[in-house]
Design an enzyme around this catalytic site. Structure first.
Site, PDB file in Angstrom:
ATOM      1  CG  HIS A  53      64.734  36.914  57.741  1.00 20.25           C
ATOM      2  ND1 HIS A  53      65.459  36.199  58.659  1.00 20.25           N
ATOM      3  CD2 HIS A  53      64.036  37.838  58.449  1.00 20.25           C
ATOM      4  CE1 HIS A  53      65.202  36.653  59.882  1.00 20.25           C
ATOM      5  NE2 HIS A  53      64.340  37.662  59.768  1.00 20.25           N
ATOM      6  CD1 TRP A 109      43.826  43.437  28.832  1.00 16.49           C
ATOM      7  CD2 TRP A 109      43.041  41.382  29.260  1.00 16.49           C
ATOM      8  NE1 TRP A 109      44.689  42.823  29.704  1.00 16.49           N
ATOM      9  CE2 TRP A 109      44.231  41.572  29.982  1.00 16.49           C
ATOM     10  CE3 TRP A 109      42.372  40.171  29.381  1.00 16.49           C
ATOM     11  CZ2 TRP A 109      44.769  40.597  30.810  1.00 16.49           C
ATOM     12  CZ3 TRP A 109      42.901  39.194  30.201  1.00 16.49           C
ATOM     13  CH2 TRP A 109      44.095  39.409  30.911  1.00 16.49           C
ATOM     14  CD  GLU A 135      47.946  50.015  46.749  1.00 12.70           C
ATOM     15  OE1 GLU A 135      47.868  48.803  46.538  1.00 12.70           O
ATOM     16  OE2 GLU A 135      47.423  50.865  46.011  1.00 12.70           O
ATOM     17  CE  LYS A 159      47.930  51.076  42.475  1.00 14.19           C
ATOM     18  NZ  LYS A 159      46.924  50.915  43.461  1.00 14.19           N
ATOM     19  CD  GLU A 178      48.872  48.859  39.071  1.00 14.82           C
ATOM     20  OE1 GLU A 178      48.167  48.255  38.260  1.00 14.82           O
ATOM     21  OE2 GLU A 178      48.474  49.181  40.207  1.00 14.82           O
ATOM     22  CB  CYS A 182      36.564  43.091  25.956  1.00 15.80           C
ATOM     23  SG  CYS A 182      37.712  41.746  25.631  1.00 15.80           S
ATOM     24  NE  ARG A 205      34.684  46.335  30.798  1.00 13.65           N
ATOM     25  CZ  ARG A 205      34.333  45.768  31.934  1.00 13.65           C
ATOM     26  NH1 ARG A 205      34.180  46.503  33.017  1.00 13.65           N
ATOM     27  NH2 ARG A 205      34.121  44.479  32.014  1.00 13.65           N
ATOM     28  CG  ASN A 231      33.760  41.470  28.700  1.00 13.96           C
ATOM     29  OD1 ASN A 231      34.881  40.991  28.737  1.00 13.96           O
ATOM     30  ND2 ASN A 231      33.161  42.004  29.755  1.00 13.96           N
ATOM     31  N   GLY A 232      34.313  38.287  27.514  1.00 12.86           N
ATOM     32  CA  GLY A 232      34.280  37.055  28.307  1.00 12.86           C
ATOM     33  C   GLY A 232      34.979  35.931  27.577  1.00 12.86           C
ATOM     34  CE  LYS A 274      39.754  50.818  37.975  1.00 11.63           C
ATOM     35  NZ  LYS A 274      40.825  51.225  38.900  1.00 11.63           N
TER      36      LYS A 274
HETATM   37  C1  F6R Z   1      46.155  47.696  41.193  1.00 10.30           C
HETATM   38  C2  F6R Z   1      44.785  47.296  40.916  1.00 10.30           C
HETATM   39  C3  F6R Z   1      44.473  45.843  40.961  1.00 10.30           C
HETATM   40  C4  F6R Z   1      43.053  45.629  41.519  1.00 10.30           C
HETATM   41  C5  F6R Z   1      42.691  44.143  41.443  1.00 10.30           C
HETATM   42  C6  F6R Z   1      41.347  43.863  42.068  1.00 10.30           C
HETATM   43  O1  F6R Z   1      46.301  49.089  41.130  1.00 10.30           O
HETATM   44  O2  F6R Z   1      43.944  48.098  40.627  1.00 10.30           O
HETATM   45  O3  F6R Z   1      45.408  45.143  41.702  1.00 10.30           O
HETATM   46  O4  F6R Z   1      43.019  46.066  42.835  1.00 10.30           O
HETATM   47  O5  F6R Z   1      42.676  43.733  40.101  1.00 10.30           O
HETATM   48  O6  F6R Z   1      40.333  44.584  41.435  1.00 10.30           O
HETATM   49  P1  F6R Z   1      38.936  44.798  42.121  1.00 10.30           P
HETATM   50  O7  F6R Z   1      39.132  45.640  43.326  1.00 10.30           O
HETATM   51  O8  F6R Z   1      38.094  45.458  41.085  1.00 10.30           O
HETATM   52  O9  F6R Z   1      38.419  43.428  42.496  1.00 10.30           O
END
Ligand code: F6R
Length: 615
Positions: free
Chosen positions: A511, A74, A488, A492, A495, A2, A29, A100-101, A610
């Site tokens: 396979h 969140w 990747e 992207k 998500e 959060c 967040r 937060n937590g 995030k």
């Molecule tokens: C995808 C994305 C996530 C982060 C993952 C790790 O676009 O952003 O997969 O890469 O949650 O986050 P960090 O790098 O902050 O440890």
């Protein structure tokens, strides 16, 4: 996961805008509900199951105060709802708190409090704090700053788990209490006001002087400043740090979305990651690795720990380090490594990669790696983050704040940090001729211009993305150094556009996944001028024979691409080893445009946040 913010000032107004603007910057967040408490002689609380924009409408333009706390959520305990959104309060409405937590022992505490007659209104873990503090305050003869601070310490000592907490107490105007354990929290120091926030984007508009709270820190903030102390009440002296970036870096700058702005920040992110690290005289690569030359010379294996996009950067790092330095590199998901069997590991170098520096699994994996005797180097973006602070050395990628939930520019920054690490190791271990290394260093410095050229193809990429946007499912293929980029690209796309997407090594599709290929399943194939070009070309031909439309991302002088695929995105020519940068930039744009074509909420995809600070 959060975002929290608090402000205490010597004014009687101004808190509303500071809190709401700060919440908007922290919304990445978590954004399933939001709330604010404006603390004056009485406390007004506003909460909504919507986002900060809805909260802003609810609060209106007249309510204000000089002190307040706010939260964007969140959900972990209790579904998103107005009742479960923060701030929470005690039975009497005297204690108001944002958190937060996760308070891990909350159910035991809640049961005991309920047995004592406390009335809970929410299903959250946070509310136990308010009731515990209520009891501690009720036991005081007099509620003054000194007594309340001691009561706050006693309350915090009852909590297990992860928390960044900011709380106010009625009857103590102009005071906020805060505590941190395994969740980010900083204090901003300005003239006549002190702020708390989950990260610096929420306070940088008001001050660049910040104190990062550490685990176990408690704090009392007044308009005059900050008092830090530990759970026993012992004062902690910690000098403020200066934030090196501006508010403009945390704003959209005219782009429709933060993600698009951050994709366009890519060339700058590359330059910033390389800044001050490459030199014409030996040592040509200078990094703050926290290890002397003898130690670097002796590194015989590397373990990389990361999650999500950072994991993909780690996989590219594996290819690059193994190719240039010739030492084995293992890449493990942080969430797997932390619970893995303790195999006999030679103490070596562990590299923890994390944009936020707060990802709970990577932090736990880092601690596990240290306990197994590894030296830990972290590759982080957020200065002063927990992972950075707990590492033996930090390679900051210097990308500036990344607000879009999907990581983009930070991925390029992470790749650059890993190239630099590979170059440094190759230099000190003498695994490549000096002339080859200089050539690679020059090549890397040139990549920001190449990525810039990729970004100029945005329109063509958008046209192809519009075709992909119609699909329900999509595959991404790559081999060797482009295999992680296929992963990747798929991550992207899924998500932010909610199109099901999978990344595969070009050789693996036959396979099993071949069974899913139909004319309605686009396949994005990544090609580089490398030793597996012809193998990848054969893989594409095999795919094409099953009917899918094939989209190819390849370099400018590839002469075969048009015969292989239906659509081609060309990136500038570069050494195969640097194609992760150019191809990733193209794929980030491709997913962005696909998501935009589908009308998705790009910066805040559903169910995501995030930084994932819970397990
Ligand atoms: C995808 C994305 C996530 C982060 C993952 C790790 O676009 O952003 O997969 O890469 O949650 O986050 P960090 O790098 O902050 O440890």
């Amino acid at each position: 996961m959060c975002g929290i913010i608090g402000i205490v000032s010597d004014a009687h107004s101004g808190a509303r805008e500071i809190l709401l603007n700060g919440l908007e910057r922290l919304e990445y967040r978590g954004y399933d509900s939001a709330g604010v408490a404006l603390v004056d002689e009485s406390t007004a609380i506003y909460k909504t199951a919507g986002r900060v924009a809805a909260l802003r409408r609810m609060v209106g333009a007249s309510a204000d105060a000089g002190t307040g706390i706010a939260h964007t959520r969140w959900a972990t305990h209790g579904p998103p709802s107005e009742t479960n959104s923060h701030p929470h309060k005690d039975c009497k409405g005297r204690v108001v708190v944002v958190h937060n937590g996760i308070i891990e022992n909350f159910s035991t505490l809640k049961k005991a409090l309920q047995d004592d007659g406390h009335q809970f209104v929410s299903q959250t873990d946070t509310e136990v704090f308010a009731h515990l503090f209520e009891d501690e305050l009720a036991a005081l003869d007099k509620v003054d700053l000194e007594n309340a601070t001691a009561a706050f310490r006693r309350t915090i000592s009852k909590l297990d788990g992860q928390y960044a907490i900011v709380t106010s107490v009625a009857g103590l105007p102009g005071v906020l209490f805060a505590a941190r354990s395994h969740a980010p929290l900083l204090a901003g120091l300005a003239d006549g006001m002190t702020l708390f926030a989950s990260d610096a984007t929420a306070v940088v508009e008001h001050t660049k002087q910040v104190v990062y709270l550490e685990d176990g820190d408690l704090a009392v903030a007044t308009p005059e400043g900050l008092h830090l102390f530990d759970i026993d009440g012992k004062t902690i002296e910690r000098a403020p740090q200066t934030i090196s970036w501006d508010i403009e870096d945390a704003q959209k700058g005219g782009y429709d979305h933060f993600m698009l702005k951050e994709i366009y920040d890519g060339p700058r992110a590359i330059n910033d990651a390389l800044a001050g690290r490459l030199f014409p005289t030996p040592p040509h690569v200078r990094l703050e690795l926290g290890m002397d030359d003898a130690r670097l010379r002796g590194i015989g294996r590397i373990l990389i720990l990361a999650c999500g996009t950072s994991f993909h950067a780690g996989m590219v790092g594996k290819y690059v380090i193994e190719k240039l330095v010739g030492i084995p590199v293992e890449v493990a998901y942080s969430s797997e490594y932390r619970y893995g069997s303790e195999v006999r590991e030679e103490p070596g170098l562990a590299v923890a990669i994390s944009q936020s520096g707060e990802t709970a699994d990577t932090l736990a994996a880092l601690r596990e790696a240290r306990s197994r005797g590894h030296t830990v180097l972290s590759v982080c973006n957020v200065v002063g983050s927990t992972i950075a602070r707990e590492s033996d050395g930090v390679l900051y990628i210097q990308s500036g704040p990344e607000i879009g939930v999907a990581a983009t520019k930070s991925f390029l920054g992470q790749l650059c940090a890993l190239y630099l690490l590979a170059f440094r190791l190759a230099e000190i271990q003498g695994t490549l001729p000096a002339s080859d290394l200089r050539e690679l260093e020059r090549g890397l410095q040139h990549t920001s211009r190449l990525v810039d050229q990729v970004l100029q193809k945005s329109e063509t990429i958008a046209e192809q993305a519009a075709l992909i946007a119609k699909a329900d499912s999509c595959f991404f293929l790559g081999r060797q150094v482009l295999y992680p980029i296929a992963l990747e690209g798929a991550l992207k796309l899924k998500e932010i556009s909610y199109i099901h997407a999978e990344g595969y090594s070009g050789g693996e599709l036959k396979h099993g996944p071949f069974a899913l290929l139909t004319p309605d399943t686009p396949v994005v194939a990544l090609l580089a001028p490398d030793g597996v070009y012809s193998k990848m070309a054969s893989n594409i031909i095999e795919v094409k024979a099953r009917g899918p439309q094939v989209f190819i991302v390849t370099t400018a002088s590839d002469t075969e691409a048009e015969q292989l695929g239906d659509h081609v995105i060309r990136v500038p020519d570069t050494e195969a080893i640097f194609t992760p940068l150019t191809h990733a930039a193209a794929l980030h744009l491709l997913s962005y445009h696909a998501a935009a074509a589908r009308g998705c909420e790009i910066d805040k995809p559903r169910n995501l946040a995030k930084s994932v600070t819970v397990e």
